[in-house]
Design an enzyme around this catalytic site. Structure first.
Site, PDB file in Angstrom:
ATOM      1  CE  LYS A  11      -3.980  -2.155   2.333  1.00 40.76           C
ATOM      2  NZ  LYS A  11      -5.340  -1.951   3.465  1.00 40.76           N
ATOM      3  CG  PHE A  59     -13.204   2.146   7.051  1.00 38.96           C
ATOM      4  CD1 PHE A  59     -12.736   1.268   6.005  1.00 38.96           C
ATOM      5  CD2 PHE A  59     -13.731   1.296   7.934  1.00 38.96           C
ATOM      6  CE1 PHE A  59     -12.739  -0.139   5.577  1.00 38.96           C
ATOM      7  CE2 PHE A  59     -14.071  -0.263   7.669  1.00 38.96           C
ATOM      8  CZ  PHE A  59     -13.658  -0.809   6.366  1.00 38.96           C
ATOM      9  NE  ARG A  87      -6.324 -11.826   5.609  1.00 38.26           N
ATOM     10  CZ  ARG A  87      -6.968 -10.808   5.720  1.00 38.26           C
ATOM     11  NH1 ARG A  87      -7.230 -10.056   4.280  1.00 38.26           N
ATOM     12  NH2 ARG A  87      -7.437 -10.292   6.727  1.00 38.26           N
ATOM     13  CB  THR A  93      -7.334  -5.244  10.129  1.00 38.76           C
ATOM     14  OG1 THR A  93      -7.617  -6.788   9.403  1.00 38.76           O
ATOM     15  CG2 THR A  93      -7.709  -4.009   9.115  1.00 38.76           C
ATOM     16  NE  ARG A 104      -2.442  -5.510   7.170  1.00 40.43           N
ATOM     17  CZ  ARG A 104      -3.685  -5.927   7.016  1.00 40.43           C
ATOM     18  NH1 ARG A 104      -4.042  -6.906   7.508  1.00 40.43           N
ATOM     19  NH2 ARG A 104      -4.287  -5.597   5.870  1.00 40.43           N
ATOM     20  CG  HIS A 117      -5.353  -6.256  -0.391  1.00 42.55           C
ATOM     21  ND1 HIS A 117      -6.800  -6.040   0.191  1.00 42.55           N
ATOM     22  CD2 HIS A 117      -5.589  -7.165  -1.233  1.00 42.55           C
ATOM     23  CE1 HIS A 117      -7.446  -7.129  -0.272  1.00 42.55           C
ATOM     24  NE2 HIS A 117      -6.972  -7.662  -1.386  1.00 42.55           N
ATOM     25  CD  GLU A 128      -9.085  -9.205  -3.701  1.00 39.99           C
ATOM     26  OE1 GLU A 128      -9.793  -8.942  -2.847  1.00 39.99           O
ATOM     27  OE2 GLU A 128      -7.819  -9.447  -3.145  1.00 39.99           O
TER      28      GLU A 128
HETATM   29  N1  UDP Z   1      -9.664  -0.382   7.204  1.00 39.08           N
HETATM   30  C1  UDP Z   1      -9.739   0.921   8.075  1.00 39.08           C
HETATM   31  N2  UDP Z   1     -10.289   0.922   9.130  1.00 39.08           N
HETATM   32  C2  UDP Z   1     -10.962  -0.181   9.859  1.00 39.08           C
HETATM   33  C3  UDP Z   1     -10.926  -1.406   8.986  1.00 39.08           C
HETATM   34  C4  UDP Z   1     -10.310  -1.355   7.967  1.00 39.08           C
HETATM   35  O1  UDP Z   1      -9.255   2.093   7.630  1.00 39.08           O
HETATM   36  O2  UDP Z   1     -11.693   0.168  10.873  1.00 39.08           O
HETATM   37  C5  UDP Z   1      -9.180  -0.526   6.083  1.00 39.08           C
HETATM   38  C6  UDP Z   1      -7.586  -0.952   6.244  1.00 39.08           C
HETATM   39  O3  UDP Z   1      -6.746  -0.498   5.423  1.00 39.08           O
HETATM   40  C7  UDP Z   1      -7.879  -2.507   5.709  1.00 39.08           C
HETATM   41  C8  UDP Z   1      -9.027  -2.203   4.612  1.00 39.08           C
HETATM   42  O4  UDP Z   1      -9.775  -1.228   5.098  1.00 39.08           O
HETATM   43  O5  UDP Z   1      -6.804  -2.988   5.368  1.00 39.08           O
HETATM   44  C9  UDP Z   1      -9.952  -3.244   4.528  1.00 39.08           C
HETATM   45  O6  UDP Z   1     -10.515  -3.785   5.649  1.00 39.08           O
HETATM   46  P1  UDP Z   1     -10.497  -5.524   5.708  1.00 39.08           P
HETATM   47  O7  UDP Z   1     -11.561  -5.481   7.287  1.00 39.08           O
HETATM   48  O8  UDP Z   1     -10.836  -6.116   4.821  1.00 39.08           O
HETATM   49  O9  UDP Z   1      -8.838  -5.695   6.402  1.00 39.08           O
HETATM   50  P2  UDP Z   1      -7.961  -6.583   5.879  1.00 39.08           P
HETATM   51  O10 UDP Z   1      -8.422  -7.853   4.972  1.00 39.08           O
HETATM   52  O11 UDP Z   1      -7.022  -5.450   4.939  1.00 39.08           O
HETATM   53  O12 UDP Z   1      -7.212  -7.232   7.080  1.00 39.08           O
HETATM   54 MG    MG Z   2      -9.858  -7.799   3.489  1.00 37.49          MG
END
Ligand code: UDP
Ligand code: MG
Length: 140
Positions: A11, A59, A87, A93, A104, A117, A128
């Site tokens: 990212k 968000f 993952r 996340t 992370r 991501h 994707e």
């Molecule tokens: N995100 C955010 N606030 C939140 C949750 C998610 O800004 O409270 C953003 C973050 O960049 C995250 C993306 O949205 O990676 C997609 O969210 P997802 O729940 O799919 O998380 P991921 O699969 O990336 O762990």
């Molecule tokens: Mg996701």
């Protein structure tokens, strides 16, 4: 277990801080192989299409702005159990919940600007990958 492919994005927070190589090393050390890779700068509309599953989340707008704020590196990673393995290497996340040693935990700046991501399921991975790459660009 057969070889599997997953989709990854490095990212804007990470490309800005010149962390592409450090992040790819984490993938490779975990046994994931980069079989396609390109550095591109998304428009906000393209970021919005990619993240459309989150369109109703509070968000979403900020996320799309962020994803269009600097270049990203889009990649296809291949390996045994690649979706789950990626993952695991990414970590949770929210970086404050991410296990030590994960991407992370080491690199993310916040829950939004969290460096990577990764696809969460086979259907998502296929969709994707197809959004970013043609079959000719998947070189093994
Ligand atoms: N995100 C955010 N606030 C939140 C949750 C998610 O800004 O409270 C953003 C973050 O960049 C995250 C993306 O949205 O990676 C997609 O969210 P997802 O729940 O799919 O998380 P991921 O699969 O990336 O762990
Ligand atoms: Mg996701």
């Amino acid at each position: 277990m057969a070889l599997e492919r997953t989709f990854s994005i490095i990212k804007p927070d990470a490309t800005r801080r010149n962390l592409t190589g450090a992040i790819v090393k984490k993938f490779e050390d975990a046994g994931l192989r980069v079989v396609a890779s390109k550095r591109i700068h998304l428009s906000k509309a393209q970021a919005g299409e990619f993240y459309k599953v989150h369109a109703e989340r509070p968000f979403y707008d900020e996320l799309c702005e962020f994803m269009a704020s600097a270049p990203i590196v889009a990649q296809v990673l291949e390996g045994e159990n690649a979706i789950a393995k990626n993952r695991e290497v990414m970590g949770a996340t929210n970086p404050s919940d991410a296990a030590a040693g994960t991407i992370r935990a080491e690199f993310a700046e916040s829950v939004g600007e969290n460096s990577v991501h990764g696809s969460d399921a086979p259907e998502a991975a296929a969709e994707e990958i197809a959004y970013f790459f043609s079959g000719l660009e998947l070189v093994g």
